[in-house]
Structures are given as structure tokens and as C-alpha cells.
Design a protein around this motif. Structure first.
Motif, PDB file in Angstrom:
ATOM      1  N   ASP A 140       0.883  -1.169   0.000  1.00  0.00           N
ATOM      2  CA  ASP A 140       0.000   0.000   0.000  1.00  0.00           C
ATOM      3  C   ASP A 140       0.918   1.216   0.000  1.00  0.00           C
ATOM      4  N   LEU A 141       1.145   1.747  -1.185  1.00  0.00           N
ATOM      5  CA  LEU A 141       2.147   2.802  -1.363  1.00  0.00           C
ATOM      6  C   LEU A 141       1.508   4.063  -1.923  1.00  0.00           C
ATOM      7  N   ARG A 142       1.780   5.176  -1.272  1.00  0.00           N
ATOM      8  CA  ARG A 142       1.372   6.468  -1.820  1.00  0.00           C
ATOM      9  C   ARG A 142       2.558   7.070  -2.565  1.00  0.00           C
ATOM     10  N   VAL A 143       2.261   7.692  -3.693  1.00  0.00           N
ATOM     11  CA  VAL A 143       3.307   8.304  -4.518  1.00  0.00           C
ATOM     12  C   VAL A 143       2.979   9.792  -4.613  1.00  0.00           C
ATOM     13  N   LEU A 144       3.996  10.626  -4.428  1.00  0.00           N
ATOM     14  CA  LEU A 144       3.778  12.072  -4.376  1.00  0.00           C
ATOM     15  C   LEU A 144       4.813  12.825  -5.199  1.00  0.00           C
ATOM     16  N   GLN A 145       4.303  13.807  -5.934  1.00  0.00           N
ATOM     17  CA  GLN A 145       5.131  14.763  -6.668  1.00  0.00           C
ATOM     18  C   GLN A 145       4.761  16.144  -6.109  1.00  0.00           C
ATOM     19  N   PRO A 146       5.566  16.717  -5.212  1.00  0.00           N
ATOM     20  CA  PRO A 146       5.210  18.040  -4.674  1.00  0.00           C
ATOM     21  C   PRO A 146       5.168  19.068  -5.805  1.00  0.00           C
ATOM     22  N   MET A 147       4.107  19.871  -5.858  1.00  0.00           N
ATOM     23  CA  MET A 147       3.960  20.834  -6.950  1.00  0.00           C
ATOM     24  C   MET A 147       4.190  22.272  -6.501  1.00  0.00           C
ATOM     25  N   GLN A 148       4.975  22.415  -5.403  1.00  0.00           N
ATOM     26  CA  GLN A 148       5.495  23.739  -5.083  1.00  0.00           C
ATOM     27  C   GLN A 148       6.953  23.686  -5.518  1.00  0.00           C
ATOM     28  N   PHE A 149       7.647  24.796  -5.510  1.00  0.00           N
ATOM     29  CA  PHE A 149       9.019  24.730  -6.016  1.00  0.00           C
ATOM     30  C   PHE A 149       9.915  23.895  -5.105  1.00  0.00           C
ATOM     31  N   MET A 150      11.034  23.473  -5.690  1.00  0.00           N
ATOM     32  CA  MET A 150      11.953  22.542  -5.030  1.00  0.00           C
ATOM     33  C   MET A 150      12.217  22.901  -3.570  1.00  0.00           C
ATOM     34  N   ASN A 151      12.527  24.184  -3.310  1.00  0.00           N
ATOM     35  CA  ASN A 151      12.910  24.566  -1.947  1.00  0.00           C
ATOM     36  C   ASN A 151      11.720  24.615  -0.986  1.00  0.00           C
ATOM     37  N   ARG A 152      10.503  24.253  -1.488  1.00  0.00           N
ATOM     38  CA  ARG A 152       9.335  24.162  -0.606  1.00  0.00           C
ATOM     39  C   ARG A 152       8.716  22.762  -0.657  1.00  0.00           C
ATOM     40  N   SER A 153       9.479  21.802  -1.147  1.00  0.00           N
ATOM     41  CA  SER A 153       8.989  20.418  -1.314  1.00  0.00           C
ATOM     42  C   SER A 153       8.506  19.805  -0.006  1.00  0.00           C
ATOM     43  N   GLY A 154       9.125  20.192   1.095  1.00  0.00           N
ATOM     44  CA  GLY A 154       8.824  19.577   2.386  1.00  0.00           C
ATOM     45  C   GLY A 154       7.395  19.785   2.847  1.00  0.00           C
ATOM     46  N   ASN A 155       6.777  20.863   2.391  1.00  0.00           N
ATOM     47  CA  ASN A 155       5.408  21.171   2.796  1.00  0.00           C
ATOM     48  C   ASN A 155       4.467  20.022   2.412  1.00  0.00           C
ATOM     49  N   ALA A 156       4.498  19.646   1.126  1.00  0.00           N
ATOM     50  CA  ALA A 156       3.634  18.566   0.623  1.00  0.00           C
ATOM     51  C   ALA A 156       3.954  17.239   1.308  1.00  0.00           C
ATOM     52  N   VAL A 157       5.247  16.951   1.467  1.00  0.00           N
ATOM     53  CA  VAL A 157       5.673  15.683   2.080  1.00  0.00           C
ATOM     54  C   VAL A 157       5.163  15.592   3.516  1.00  0.00           C
ATOM     55  N   ALA A 158       5.359  16.676   4.288  1.00  0.00           N
ATOM     56  CA  ALA A 158       4.951  16.662   5.695  1.00  0.00           C
ATOM     57  C   ALA A 158       3.426  16.573   5.829  1.00  0.00           C
ATOM     58  N   LEU A 159       2.697  17.302   4.980  1.00  0.00           N
ATOM     59  CA  LEU A 159       1.231  17.267   5.042  1.00  0.00           C
ATOM     60  C   LEU A 159       0.710  15.851   4.800  1.00  0.00           C
ATOM     61  N   LEU A 160       1.224  15.207   3.731  1.00  0.00           N
ATOM     62  CA  LEU A 160       0.732  13.872   3.390  1.00  0.00           C
ATOM     63  C   LEU A 160       1.161  12.852   4.450  1.00  0.00           C
ATOM     64  N   ALA A 161       2.406  12.965   4.895  1.00  0.00           N
ATOM     65  CA  ALA A 161       2.917  12.010   5.900  1.00  0.00           C
ATOM     66  C   ALA A 161       2.121  12.122   7.206  1.00  0.00           C
ATOM     67  N   HIS A 162       1.850  13.330   7.630  1.00  0.00           N
ATOM     68  CA  HIS A 162       1.100  13.511   8.881  1.00  0.00           C
ATOM     69  C   HIS A 162      -0.335  13.021   8.724  1.00  0.00           C
ATOM     70  N   PHE A 163      -0.931  13.322   7.589  1.00  0.00           N
ATOM     71  CA  PHE A 163      -2.329  12.936   7.352  1.00  0.00           C
ATOM     72  C   PHE A 163      -2.506  11.418   7.419  1.00  0.00           C
ATOM     73  N   TYR A 164      -1.568  10.674   6.793  1.00  0.00           N
ATOM     74  CA  TYR A 164      -1.679   9.207   6.757  1.00  0.00           C
ATOM     75  C   TYR A 164      -0.843   8.518   7.830  1.00  0.00           C
ATOM     76  N   LYS A 165      -0.304   9.334   8.772  1.00  0.00           N
ATOM     77  CA  LYS A 165       0.509   8.780   9.871  1.00  0.00           C
ATOM     78  C   LYS A 165       1.672   7.916   9.352  1.00  0.00           C
ATOM     79  N   ILE A 166       2.385   8.489   8.388  1.00  0.00           N
ATOM     80  CA  ILE A 166       3.560   7.816   7.805  1.00  0.00           C
ATOM     81  C   ILE A 166       4.808   8.376   8.485  1.00  0.00           C
ATOM     82  N   LEU A 167       5.644   7.487   9.012  1.00  0.00           N
ATOM     83  CA  LEU A 167       6.861   7.899   9.717  1.00  0.00           C
ATOM     84  C   LEU A 167       7.968   8.255   8.720  1.00  0.00           C
TER      85      LEU A 167
END
Length: 197
Positions: free
Chosen positions: A59-86
Motif C-alpha cells: 500500500d504505497l502512496r506516490v507524491l510529486q510536490p507541486m510547489q518549487f523545489m525549496n518548498r517540497s517539504g510542505n507537501a511531504v509533511a502534510l501527506l505524511a502527517h495525514f496518513y501517519k507515515i513515519l
């Protein structure tokens, strides 16, 4: 079996960046999703394009953050927190200046290597303990040329090397998901060894 629950590919959004070296992570996740019969779709709540691959125990989620490179962490953290991914259940694919085109390597934790996308992910997750897949794009040889290099388009022969490597890296990720990191690393290593013969 590996416990990777989120695969992230880094790049910059917009057609003017789509063929640039800095988007190697985007190329990888697009190809990986395709190889599993999926396509990334816009998901505004995670500021990116996402899909979910479910096969057997996978069960794998795949993500392409669509903010610029230096703001990639926003999308990653939002999705990880939402699905409780460590953090240790995340694999991030990105372009690596310190590896030649045609080489890709896995790495777990450690520093950011000056990569703005990785820096932002570390800051937003509050952890360095995620897995990385570094896709070699080569180095221009001079620090002052780095920006133009990463935001430039590779010549055809170099692009071919990167494309072939991304194909093998996608197979390695499958091995990582089905088996473990060692199997994935061995696959990439044997691909590199064959190419150098």
C-alpha cells in the motif's frame, strides 16, 4: 518486506522545467506509477500530484510536490502527517550532482548534500531518517555553474543514461518493496557493473 509507505519524487512544476536535470525525481515517480498502471493526479490538499498503489500487501502512496523545489517539504509533511507515515517509511528520489549521469544510489538518513528539496523535507519532517534515492546528473565542474546545470537540459546521450538508470531504479524500488534495501541496492549495483563492462 520493506515498510516503505510513501515514495516522493522531487522537481519543479511547470513546462519550462519539465526537461531539466533538477526534475529527475519527477521523471522517476511518473515512470514508477506508469509501470504499475497508475497516473499521478492533482490533489490540492497535499499541494502535489498523487496516486496510491495497492497490490497484495503493498500500500504505497506516490507524491510529486507541486510547489518549487525549496518548498517540497510542505507537501511531504502534510501527506505524511495525514496518513501517519513515519520518516523511516518514506523514500525520496532526487537529482544528485555528486554522482555521474547513469548512476543511482540508495542512502538512508544523513546530511542534505546542499540539496534544497532535501533541506526543506528535513526541516518540515523534523527528521533526517528517511530513505533517499539519488539519481546522478553529473557536475559542471565549477560551483558557479551549478544553477545553470541543474536547471538546464542534458544532451541526448546523457539523457539516455539517466533514462536507463531511472528504469533500473524503478525495478530496484520494486525489489525494495517486495524484499529489502539490500536486494534493491544489489540490483542497482549490478546494473552499474554491467554498464561499465
Amino acid at each position: 518486506m520493506s515498510r516503505i509507505r510513501l515514495l516522493v519524487g522531487l522537481g519543479n512544476p511547470g513546462p519550462e522545467y519539465s526537461q531539466t536535470r533538477h526534475n529527475a525525481g519527477f521523471w522517476l515517480v511518473e515512470q514508477f506509477a506508469r509501470s504499475h498502471g497508475h497516473q499521478l493526479q492533482p490533489d490540492s490538499k497535499f499541494f502535489g500530484n498523487t496516486t496510491r498503489i495497492q497490490q497484495g500487501a503493498l500500500d504505497l502512496r506516490v507524491l510529486q510536490p507541486m510547489q518549487f523545489m525549496n518548498r517540497s517539504g510542505n507537501a511531504v509533511a502534510l501527506l505524511a502527517h495525514f496518513y501517519k507515515i513515519l520518516p523511516e517509511e518514506i523514500l525520496v528520489a532526487y537529482d544528485e550532482l555528486d554522482l555521474p549521469a547513469g548512476v543511482a544510489k540508495f542512502k538512508t538518513g544523513g546530511g542534505t548534500g546542499g540539496h534544497n528539496g532535501i533541506k526543506d523535507i528535513v526541516a518540515r519532517l523534523g527528521s533526517q531518517n528517511f530513505h533517499r534515492l539519488r539519481i546522478g546528473i553529473g557536475h559542471p565542474g565549477d560551483k558557479s555553474k551549478v544553477t545553470g546545470w541543474v536547471l538546464g537540459k542534458a544532451p541526448a546521450h546523457e539523457q539516455q543514461l539517466m533514462d536507463d538508470t531511472i528504469t533500473e531504479a524503478c525495478r530496484s524500488i520494486d525489489l525494495l518493496l517486495q524484499q529489502d534495501m539490500r536486494a534493491a541496492q544489489q540490483h542497482l549495483h549490478s546494473f552499474k557493473a554491467q554498464r561499465e563492462k
